[in-house]
Write a protein that holds these residues in place. Sequence first.
Motif, PDB file in Angstrom:
ATOM      1  N   ARG A 195       0.857  -1.186   0.000  1.00 33.87           N
ATOM      2  CA  ARG A 195       0.000   0.000   0.000  1.00 33.87           C
ATOM      3  C   ARG A 195       0.896   1.239   0.000  1.00 33.87           C
ATOM      4  NH1 ARG A 195      -5.243   0.974   0.933  1.00 33.87           N
ATOM      5  NH2 ARG A 195      -5.583  -1.065   1.918  1.00 33.87           N
ATOM      6  N   VAL A 196       0.758   2.034  -1.047  1.00 35.58           N
ATOM      7  CA  VAL A 196       1.513   3.280  -1.159  1.00 35.58           C
ATOM      8  C   VAL A 196       0.601   4.431  -0.747  1.00 35.58           C
ATOM      9  CG1 VAL A 196       2.816   4.806  -2.670  1.00 35.58           C
ATOM     10  CG2 VAL A 196       2.904   2.331  -3.028  1.00 35.58           C
ATOM     11  N   ARG A 197       1.017   5.172   0.264  1.00 39.02           N
ATOM     12  CA  ARG A 197       0.233   6.328   0.707  1.00 39.02           C
ATOM     13  C   ARG A 197       0.981   7.589   0.321  1.00 39.02           C
ATOM     14  NH1 ARG A 197       2.577   3.718   4.788  1.00 39.02           N
ATOM     15  NH2 ARG A 197       1.855   4.971   6.543  1.00 39.02           N
ATOM     16  N   PHE A 198       0.224   8.599  -0.048  1.00 36.71           N
ATOM     17  CA  PHE A 198       0.820   9.877  -0.415  1.00 36.71           C
ATOM     18  C   PHE A 198       0.533  10.878   0.693  1.00 36.71           C
ATOM     19  CE2 PHE A 198       0.722   7.547  -4.274  1.00 36.71           C
ATOM     20  CZ  PHE A 198       1.851   7.971  -4.963  1.00 36.71           C
ATOM     21  N   SER A 199       1.607  11.474   1.189  1.00 39.15           N
ATOM     22  CA  SER A 199       1.481  12.496   2.218  1.00 39.15           C
ATOM     23  C   SER A 199       1.013  13.779   1.551  1.00 39.15           C
ATOM     24  CB  SER A 199       2.828  12.704   2.913  1.00 39.15           C
ATOM     25  OG  SER A 199       2.720  13.687   3.922  1.00 39.15           O
ATOM     26  N   VAL A 200      -0.169  14.227   1.920  1.00 34.72           N
ATOM     27  CA  VAL A 200      -0.775  15.387   1.272  1.00 34.72           C
ATOM     28  C   VAL A 200      -1.229  16.387   2.322  1.00 34.72           C
ATOM     29  CG1 VAL A 200      -1.491  14.093  -0.769  1.00 34.72           C
ATOM     30  CG2 VAL A 200      -3.043  14.249   1.184  1.00 34.72           C
ATOM     31  N   ASN A 201      -1.421  17.616   1.878  1.00 36.15           N
ATOM     32  CA  ASN A 201      -1.872  18.667   2.772  1.00 36.15           C
ATOM     33  C   ASN A 201      -2.539  19.743   1.942  1.00 36.15           C
ATOM     34  OD1 ASN A 201      -2.098  20.257   5.239  1.00 36.15           O
ATOM     35  ND2 ASN A 201      -0.330  19.070   5.974  1.00 36.15           N
ATOM     36  N   CYS A 202      -3.163  20.691   2.607  1.00 36.35           N
ATOM     37  CA  CYS A 202      -3.751  21.804   1.872  1.00 36.35           C
ATOM     38  C   CYS A 202      -2.625  22.689   1.331  1.00 36.35           C
ATOM     39  CB  CYS A 202      -4.706  22.591   2.751  1.00 36.35           C
ATOM     40  SG  CYS A 202      -3.964  23.357   4.204  1.00 36.35           S
ATOM     41  N   LEU A 203      -2.928  23.452   0.304  1.00 35.64           N
ATOM     42  CA  LEU A 203      -1.876  24.206  -0.385  1.00 35.64           C
ATOM     43  C   LEU A 203      -1.148  25.223   0.500  1.00 35.64           C
ATOM     44  CD1 LEU A 203      -3.412  24.711  -3.945  1.00 35.64           C
ATOM     45  CD2 LEU A 203      -1.487  23.277  -3.280  1.00 35.64           C
ATOM     46  N   PRO A 204      -1.824  25.899   1.458  1.00 37.08           N
ATOM     47  CA  PRO A 204      -1.024  26.798   2.308  1.00 37.08           C
ATOM     48  C   PRO A 204       0.115  26.087   3.038  1.00 37.08           C
ATOM     49  CG  PRO A 204      -3.347  27.288   2.552  1.00 37.08           C
ATOM     50  CD  PRO A 204      -3.276  26.029   1.740  1.00 37.08           C
TER      51      PRO A 204
END
Length: 328
Positions: free
Chosen positions: A178-187
Amino acid sequence: MARLEDLGLEVERLRGNRLTGVRGETDRETYARAKATMAIVVSPPARRKLQPIAPSADWRVDLAEGCPAHCQYCYLAGSLSGPPVTRVYADLDDILDNLSAYEGRGTITSRRAARQDEGTTFEASCYTDPLALEHLTGSWRRAVEHFGAWEAPVQLRWTTKFADVGSFVGLPHAGRTRVRFSVNCLPVTGRFEGGTDRLPDRLAALRTLALDGYPVGLTIAPIMTVPDWRDRYGELLDGVAAAVQGVPDLDLTAELITHRFTPGSKEVLLGWYPRTGLEMEEQARSRKHGKFGSVKFVYPAETMSELRSWFEARIAERLPSCRILYWT
C-alpha cells in the motif's frame, strides 16, 4: 554504488565506518552539508529486531533513515541524532529475509478485527521518504517484489511526498504493497514542504498506482489550523476525489495526523529553519505526556474534536469509499 557512479555523482569510498567532514562552522552549514550527503552503510544489528509502530502498522522496517527534503515541520527532527545525513542500507536482502519471523505476531493489524484484512503490516517509511531515494537505490522496488512473491497475509506500507512512480508500474506487487501519499492543503504544502513534489503531481501519482492495482492511501499530515482551514482542506479533498474518479476496484485509506511538536524537535527545527512561519506556541497547545515521561504539544481537546469531526464527515461525503484507519 554502480548506480550512483553511472549517474555521474561524486562517490567517496571510506576506509572506515566513520563519516567525517559533515559538521560546519554553524548549525545551518552543518544542516546543508548533511542534507546533501547520502551514506551507504550496513544496518545496525539492533534494527533487525523490529519494533511496533502504532497506530500505523504492526512492525517498523527500515531500509534507510534520513530524508533530503526540507519540510519545516519535519518529524525526524529530534528523533534521529546528529546531523541529518541520509543513510541507506546495503544489506537489503538480509533485512527482507528477516521479516518472515514476524508474520502474524503484530498487534495493530494482525489481531484487530477492523484491520485484519491488511494482514501483518510492515511500515517502511518511518524514518525516510522512499521516493526521494528510489532512483538512487532501487530498494523499495525490491521490497515490493519481495512482498509480491510472499504468499502470506502480509502488507508492505510506505508513504511519500514525491511522485516519481513510473518504475513501480507493472511490478508483480500482488496487492501486498500500500503506497500512501502524504498530502496537505496548499497553504501548508506551499510554505512548509521545501524540496518535495507539487501536490497535483502527488495526486496524479496516486491515480497512476491505483490504476495499476495497488492499494493506495492518503496520509493527511500534519493537519494544521491555518486560516480558513475548512475551505483549504475541502479543496484538498476535492482534488483527491477528482484524482481517484473512475478508478476500478479502488482501495483507498486515510490516516489523519494533527500537527504536534516536542521541546526537542522545536529546538532542532528552529536551528534548521530560523525564519520559519510554523506555529509552535507552547502556550496555545495542550501538553501531552508519553508513557516514558516524554512531552509533546498538541492542539487543545476542543480544537482536536472540531478537526476530527470535520474530517470524518467530509471524507465520508467526498470520498465515500475511503476507510479512515486512525486519527491522532
